[in-house]
Design a protein around this motif. Structure first.
Motif, short mmCIF file in Angstrom:
data_model
loop_
_atom_site.label_atom_id
_atom_site.label_comp_id
_atom_site.label_asym_id
_atom_site.label_seq_id
_atom_site.Cartn_x
_atom_site.Cartn_y
_atom_site.Cartn_z
N GLY A 1 0.83 -1.19 0.00
CA GLY A 1 0.00 0.00 0.00
C GLY A 1 0.87 1.25 0.00
O GLY A 1 2.09 1.17 0.12
N TRP A 2 0.22 2.39 -0.14
CA TRP A 2 0.92 3.67 -0.11
C TRP A 2 0.04 4.70 0.59
O TRP A 2 -1.17 4.53 0.70
CB TRP A 2 1.27 4.14 -1.53
N ALA A 3 0.69 5.75 1.09
CA ALA A 3 -0.03 6.81 1.80
C ALA A 3 0.61 8.15 1.48
O ALA A 3 1.80 8.22 1.15
CB ALA A 3 0.02 6.56 3.31
N LYS A 4 -0.18 9.19 1.59
CA LYS A 4 0.34 10.55 1.40
C LYS A 4 1.41 10.79 2.46
O LYS A 4 1.26 10.39 3.62
CB LYS A 4 -0.76 11.60 1.56
N TYR A 5 2.49 11.44 2.05
CA TYR A 5 3.57 11.75 2.99
C TYR A 5 3.26 13.07 3.67
O TYR A 5 3.03 14.08 3.00
CB TYR A 5 4.90 11.86 2.25
N GLU A 6 3.21 13.05 4.97
CA GLU A 6 3.05 14.28 5.74
C GLU A 6 4.22 14.35 6.70
O GLU A 6 4.47 13.41 7.45
CB GLU A 6 1.72 14.28 6.47
N THR A 7 4.93 15.46 6.67
CA THR A 7 6.09 15.62 7.53
C THR A 7 5.65 15.57 8.99
O THR A 7 4.74 16.32 9.38
CB THR A 7 6.79 16.97 7.26
N PRO A 8 6.24 14.68 9.78
CA PRO A 8 5.83 14.59 11.19
C PRO A 8 6.31 15.81 11.99
O PRO A 8 7.31 16.44 11.65
CB PRO A 8 6.53 13.31 11.68
N GLU A 9 5.56 16.13 13.02
CA GLU A 9 5.94 17.22 13.91
C GLU A 9 7.15 16.79 14.74
O GLU A 9 7.21 15.64 15.21
CB GLU A 9 4.77 17.55 14.84
N PHE A 10 8.11 17.68 14.90
CA PHE A 10 9.28 17.37 15.72
C PHE A 10 8.88 17.54 17.18
O PHE A 10 8.43 18.59 17.61
CB PHE A 10 10.44 18.29 15.38
N THR A 11 9.03 16.46 17.96
CA THR A 11 8.71 16.50 19.38
C THR A 11 9.89 16.03 20.21
O THR A 11 9.72 15.53 21.31
CB THR A 11 7.48 15.63 19.69
N GLY A 12 11.10 16.18 19.67
CA GLY A 12 12.29 15.68 20.32
C GLY A 12 12.85 16.62 21.37
O GLY A 12 12.12 17.36 22.02
N VAL A 13 14.13 16.63 21.48
CA VAL A 13 14.86 17.37 22.50
C VAL A 13 14.59 18.86 22.37
O VAL A 13 14.66 19.44 21.29
CB VAL A 13 16.37 17.11 22.37
N LYS A 14 14.27 19.48 23.48
CA LYS A 14 14.07 20.94 23.50
C LYS A 14 15.23 21.55 24.27
O LYS A 14 15.62 21.08 25.31
CB LYS A 14 12.75 21.27 24.16
N VAL A 15 15.80 22.62 23.74
CA VAL A 15 16.93 23.29 24.40
C VAL A 15 16.51 24.56 25.09
O VAL A 15 15.53 25.16 24.84
CB VAL A 15 18.06 23.63 23.40
#
Length: 120
Positions: free
Chosen positions: A106-120
């Motif tokens: 299968g395939w899906a539309k690519y949506e850039t994920p939100e960055f929820t990683g390290v916060k400085v």
């Protein structure tokens, strides 16, 4: 969304194709099965057909987006592809070939994920 949740992805039937304008490509997610394992990764669906007139010449404008290679000249590229780095080309498109051993699920539309990683 918490770090434990995964984003919802709406998967399309592998027989369907993305609606991509002629002469362009679109980044999507694809899911493939190989050796009994399922993998997901990003790939492009490319819609760059070779359109010629009755004499076999490219129609006006087609040569602006038609792809070529050193061996075959212009090539038809309406398929799933990887965009690879190459020392001689700005864009080097490589077709993804599916078969019974490497199956598109299968395939899906690519949506850039939100960055929820390290916060400085």
């Amino acid at each position: 969304m918490t770090s434990q949740q995964k984003p919802v992805v709406i998967w399309n039937n592998p027989e369907a194709v993305p609606n991509v304008k002629i002469g362009e490509e679109e980044l999507c997610w694809i899911a493939v099965e190989s050796d009994g394992k399922v993998f997901t990764f990003s790939a492009y669906y490319q819609n760059r057909p070779l359109i010629t007139n009755e004499d076999g010449d490219l129609i006006n404008g087609c040569d602006d987006w038609a792809l070529s290679n050193e061996c075959d000249g212009y090539i038809d590229s309406v398929c799933w592809v990887h965009n690879r780095l190459h020392t001689d080309y700005d864009h080097y498109w490589e077709q993804i070939k599916f078969d019974n051993e490497y199956k598109l699920l299968g395939w899906a539309k690519y949506e850039t994920p939100e960055f929820t990683g390290v916060k400085v």
